[in-house]
Design a protein around this motif. Structure first.
Motif, PDB file in Angstrom:
ATOM      1  N   SER A  35       2.823   0.311  -0.743  1.00  0.00           N
ATOM      2  CA  SER A  35       1.654   1.060  -1.225  1.00  0.00           C
ATOM      3  C   SER A  35       1.477   2.369  -0.458  1.00  0.00           C
ATOM      4  CB  SER A  35       0.391   0.204  -1.018  1.00  0.00           C
ATOM      5  OG  SER A  35       0.220  -0.064   0.366  1.00  0.00           O
ATOM      6  N   TRP A  37      -1.089   3.116   1.125  1.00  0.00           N
ATOM      7  CA  TRP A  37      -1.708   2.687   2.394  1.00  0.00           C
ATOM      8  C   TRP A  37      -0.629   2.425   3.438  1.00  0.00           C
ATOM      9  CZ3 TRP A  37      -1.543  -0.991   6.093  1.00  0.00           C
ATOM     10  CH2 TRP A  37      -2.667  -1.197   6.886  1.00  0.00           C
ATOM     11  N   ARG A 113      -2.867  -7.038   9.612  1.00  0.00           N
ATOM     12  CA  ARG A 113      -3.028  -8.420   9.185  1.00  0.00           C
ATOM     13  C   ARG A 113      -2.817  -9.357  10.371  1.00  0.00           C
ATOM     14  NH1 ARG A 113       0.695  -8.123   3.696  1.00  0.00           N
ATOM     15  NH2 ARG A 113      -0.431  -6.412   2.724  1.00  0.00           N
ATOM     16  N   PHE A 131     -11.088  -8.118   6.014  1.00  0.00           N
ATOM     17  CA  PHE A 131     -10.742  -8.280   4.600  1.00  0.00           C
ATOM     18  C   PHE A 131     -11.815  -9.014   3.795  1.00  0.00           C
ATOM     19  CE2 PHE A 131      -6.313  -8.209   6.601  1.00  0.00           C
ATOM     20  CZ  PHE A 131      -6.132  -6.858   6.341  1.00  0.00           C
ATOM     21  N   ARG A 173      -9.721 -10.966   1.073  1.00  0.00           N
ATOM     22  CA  ARG A 173     -10.450 -10.237   0.011  1.00  0.00           C
ATOM     23  C   ARG A 173     -10.855 -11.188  -1.107  1.00  0.00           C
ATOM     24  NH1 ARG A 173      -6.495  -4.982   0.428  1.00  0.00           N
ATOM     25  NH2 ARG A 173      -7.347  -4.309   2.429  1.00  0.00           N
ATOM     26  N   ASP A 251      -8.870   0.447  -0.217  1.00  0.00           N
ATOM     27  CA  ASP A 251      -8.008   1.228   0.690  1.00  0.00           C
ATOM     28  C   ASP A 251      -8.593   2.632   0.910  1.00  0.00           C
ATOM     29  OD1 ASP A 251      -6.173  -0.812   0.972  1.00  0.00           O
ATOM     30  OD2 ASP A 251      -4.548   0.170  -0.134  1.00  0.00           O
TER      31      ASP A 251
HETATM   32  O1  AHR Z   1      -3.044  -5.078   4.797  1.00  0.00           O
HETATM   33  C1  AHR Z   1      -3.574  -3.961   4.197  1.00  0.00           C
HETATM   34  C2  AHR Z   1      -3.203  -3.940   2.751  1.00  0.00           C
HETATM   35  O2  AHR Z   1      -1.807  -3.929   2.635  1.00  0.00           O
HETATM   36  C3  AHR Z   1      -3.652  -2.728   1.965  1.00  0.00           C
HETATM   37  O3  AHR Z   1      -4.837  -2.917   1.289  1.00  0.00           O
HETATM   38  C4  AHR Z   1      -2.579  -2.634   0.943  1.00  0.00           C
HETATM   39  O4  AHR Z   1      -2.559  -1.449   0.224  1.00  0.00           O
HETATM   40  C5  AHR Z   1      -1.399  -2.907   1.741  1.00  0.00           C
HETATM   41  O5  AHR Z   1      -0.293  -3.171   1.055  1.00  0.00           O
END
Ligand code: AHR
Length: 329
Positions: A35, A37, A113, A131, A173, A251
């Motif tokens: 992404s 991000w 994460r 999240f 999320r 994001d």
């Molecule tokens: O861990 C963050 C998330 O990972 C973001 O929201 C996403 O865009 C990415 O791939």
């Protein structure tokens, strides 16, 4: 005798000089590049580390595969790097390899994460997204926005496009989305599927929903890339994104700001990828011998939309057009 003394002195000086100029080697196991991000996150950490005097980055892109990340971590151990930055593609299955990192006594920094085994391993600092709160904000924004336009009591159909299954960004999320839905009984969940955090899969999932679900009023996409892919699918189906279907992303990447300003997207909940400003002072402090506790630091984040002023309890939304020029990613 004099010769021996001179030689010893030269040797001592050589050892001192090379010790003083030895690089601090920081290894980073990145998930992949799924992404905007993630690209911003990689660029930010790369710049922060490579522009720091005396620091060297060893970077590994795992192409979205857990086995590649495990291999990379073991390579970092073999190379004897000084610090490891880690974010995991999914939240489980890291216990063994992270214990190996601990046994090798390489300080571990968790970013983005946080793995499920975090309470069973040693790490020196952790910075990650909240999240669950991001997911709550997405639904709360939709619910409060609908109230603000006089539709608080009208039943609306909502779909949730989830991120990579098993990633803490997806599980958190989703937890936040579903808990918040209970507060808004007029939001009826009619679809829930993974779009794997990518634009292409976001587009494909939306295409299939538009064929199989009679009426979709609100799309909650757990990242902006999936929302942007969905916008393409909505347009291709002859509908107007941002109007026929309300779109809430996550994001706050530049492309989402552009889409909001263009009226094709309604809101983006921020999840910052900019961890360099946390990681650099932390490693500097660790080098000085300072220590941190195991608290996960969540950066302060906003919510951006078309008009601003939607009250979400913990934060009020900001009009995207007012701040677009200041955005860094
Ligand atoms: O861990 C963050 C998330 O990972 C973001 O929201 C996403 O865009 C990415 O791939």
């Amino acid at each position: 005798m004099k010769k021996v003394l001179l030689l010893t002195l030269a040797l001592v000086m050589l050892v001192c000089v090379s010790a003083a100029s030895a690089d601090v080697v920081i290894a980073f196991s990145q998930i992949g590049q799924e992404s905007d991000w993630r690209t911003a996150n990689t660029d930010d950490l790369r710049n922060a580390i490579e522009n720091h005097e005396g620091w060297k980055l060893v970077y590994d892109d795992a192409q979205q595969k857990q086995e590649n990340q495990i291999k990379a971590l073991r390579n970092f151990i073999t190379q004897g790097v000084d610090y490891i930055l880690f974010t995991g593609v999914v939240s489980t299955g890291w216990d063994e390899v992270l214990k190996e990192v601990n046994e090798a006594e390489i300080p571990l920094l968790l970013i983005d994460r946080i793995p499920d085994c975090a309470d069973k391993i040693d790490y020196v600092a952790a910075f990650g997204g909240d999240f669950v709160e991001e997911g709550r904000r997405q639904i709360a924004w939709a619910g409060e926005y609908l109230k603000s336009i006089g539709k608080g009591d009208v039943d609306v159909n909502i779909v949730i496009m989830e991120g990579t299954t098993g990633a803490s960004a997806q599980t958190g999320r989703t937890e936040g989305n579903l808990k918040a839905l209970a507060e808004y009984p007029h939001l009826k969940l009619v679809g829930q599927q993974s779009g794997n955090f990518t634009r292409a899969e976001g587009q494909a999932v939306m295409e299939s929903w538009l064929k199989s679900i009679d009426k979709i009023d609100v799309l909650i996409a757990q990242n902006d890339d999936m929302a942007l892919g969905a916008i393409d699918a909505i347009k291709a189906a002859g509908k107007v994104p941002g109007k026929d279907i309300i779109i809430v992303g996550c994001d706050s990447v530049k492309a989402a700001f552009d889409a909001i300003v263009a009226g094709e997207m309604n809101c983006t909940v921020e999840c910052t990828p900019l961890y360099g400003k946390f990681v650099v002072p932390t490693i500097e402090a660790l080098i000085r011998g300072e220590k941190f506790d195991k608290t996960v630091v969540h950066p302060e984040e906003g919510v951006f939309d078309m008009d601003g002023g939607i009250d979400l309890g913990t934060v009020k939304s900001i009009k995207a057009a007012d701040v677009i020029a200041t955005r860094q990613y």
